[in-house]
Scaffold this motif. Structure first.
Motif, mmCIF file in Angstrom:
data_model
loop_
_atom_site.group_PDB
_atom_site.id
_atom_site.type_symbol
_atom_site.label_atom_id
_atom_site.label_comp_id
_atom_site.label_asym_id
_atom_site.label_seq_id
_atom_site.Cartn_x
_atom_site.Cartn_y
_atom_site.Cartn_z
ATOM 1 N N THR A 1 0.834 -1.207 0.000
ATOM 2 C CA THR A 1 0.000 0.000 0.000
ATOM 3 C C THR A 1 0.867 1.255 0.000
ATOM 4 O OG1 THR A 1 -1.715 -1.187 1.203
ATOM 5 C CG2 THR A 1 -1.845 1.211 1.235
ATOM 6 N N TRP A 2 1.878 1.288 0.873
ATOM 7 C CA TRP A 2 2.769 2.454 0.943
ATOM 8 C C TRP A 2 3.468 2.657 -0.388
ATOM 9 C CZ3 TRP A 2 7.731 3.926 0.105
ATOM 10 C CH2 TRP A 2 8.132 5.138 0.658
ATOM 11 N N TRP A 3 3.984 1.584 -0.968
ATOM 12 C CA TRP A 3 4.719 1.670 -2.228
ATOM 13 C C TRP A 3 3.824 2.183 -3.357
ATOM 14 C CZ3 TRP A 3 9.313 2.450 -3.702
ATOM 15 C CH2 TRP A 3 9.711 2.195 -5.002
ATOM 16 N N ASN A 4 2.605 1.647 -3.468
ATOM 17 C CA ASN A 4 1.686 2.087 -4.520
ATOM 18 C C ASN A 4 1.319 3.557 -4.358
ATOM 19 O OD1 ASN A 4 1.695 -0.407 -5.798
ATOM 20 N ND2 ASN A 4 -0.057 -1.155 -4.622
ATOM 21 N N THR A 5 1.111 3.997 -3.123
ATOM 22 C CA THR A 5 0.809 5.409 -2.861
ATOM 23 C C THR A 5 1.993 6.283 -3.248
ATOM 24 O OG1 THR A 5 -0.644 4.778 -1.053
ATOM 25 C CG2 THR A 5 0.095 7.057 -1.085
ATOM 26 N N PHE A 6 3.211 5.850 -2.910
ATOM 27 C CA PHE A 6 4.426 6.587 -3.241
ATOM 28 C C PHE A 6 4.566 6.748 -4.759
ATOM 29 C CE2 PHE A 6 9.036 6.735 -4.103
ATOM 30 C CZ PHE A 6 9.395 7.821 -3.317
ATOM 31 N N ILE A 7 4.291 5.702 -5.499
ATOM 32 C CA ILE A 7 4.383 5.746 -6.962
ATOM 33 C C ILE A 7 3.393 6.760 -7.528
ATOM 34 C CG2 ILE A 7 3.902 4.425 -9.067
ATOM 35 C CD1 ILE A 7 5.089 1.987 -7.606
ATOM 36 N N VAL A 8 2.158 6.742 -7.041
ATOM 37 C CA VAL A 8 1.122 7.659 -7.539
ATOM 38 C C VAL A 8 1.458 9.105 -7.171
ATOM 39 C CG1 VAL A 8 -1.306 8.306 -7.305
ATOM 40 C CG2 VAL A 8 -0.680 5.907 -7.564
ATOM 41 N N GLN A 9 1.829 9.353 -5.903
ATOM 42 C CA GLN A 9 2.112 10.718 -5.452
ATOM 43 C C GLN A 9 3.276 11.353 -6.197
ATOM 44 O OE1 GLN A 9 2.741 10.333 -1.238
ATOM 45 N NE2 GLN A 9 0.587 10.698 -0.759
ATOM 46 N N ASN A 10 4.267 10.555 -6.567
ATOM 47 C CA ASN A 10 5.460 11.077 -7.221
ATOM 48 C C ASN A 10 5.445 10.901 -8.737
ATOM 49 O OD1 ASN A 10 7.293 11.990 -4.926
ATOM 50 N ND2 ASN A 10 6.548 10.002 -4.251
#
Length: 85
Positions: free
Chosen positions: A68-77
Motif C-alpha cells: 500500500t505504501w509503495w503504490n501510494t508513493f508511486i502515484v504521489q510522485n
C-alpha cells in the motif's frame, strides 16, 4: 569599521554546520520532513548535507515498504515502474 567587518564574517561563517547521520529514522526525517509512517520498516540509511549555503546533500535509505505504501508513493510522485528485467 574593521570591527564590524570581522563581526559580520564571524556571524556568516559560524552559521555553517554540516549534517551527517546514519540513523535511518533521522535520514527519513531529513528526506521527507516528517516522521516515518508505521507501515514502513527502515533498515539503514545515510544522510550528509554540506556546511555551506549551497546545501549539497547525499542520501541513501534502505527500507521495506508495504504494498500500500509503495503504490501510494508511486502515484504521489508520478513514477513509472520499470518492468523490464
Amino acid at each position: 569599521m574593521k570591527f564590524l567587518m570581522i563581526l559580520l564574517l564571524l556571524l556568516f561563517f559560524s552559521s555553517c554546520s554540516e549534517v551527517n547521520t546514519t540513523q535511518a529514522n533521522e535520514v527519513y526525517k531529513y528526506w521527507s520532513g516528517s516522521n516515518p509512517p508505521t507501515d514502513l520498516k527502515l533498515i539503514k540509511g545515510q544522510y550528509w548535507q554540506s556546511a555551506h549555503w549551497t546545501k549539497e546533500y547525499m542520501m541513501s535509505l534502505k527500507m521495506k515498504p508495504t504494498k500500500t505504501w509503495w503504490n501510494t508513493f508511486i502515484v504521489q510522485n508520478k513514477l513509472e515502474v520499470d518492468t523490464l528485467q
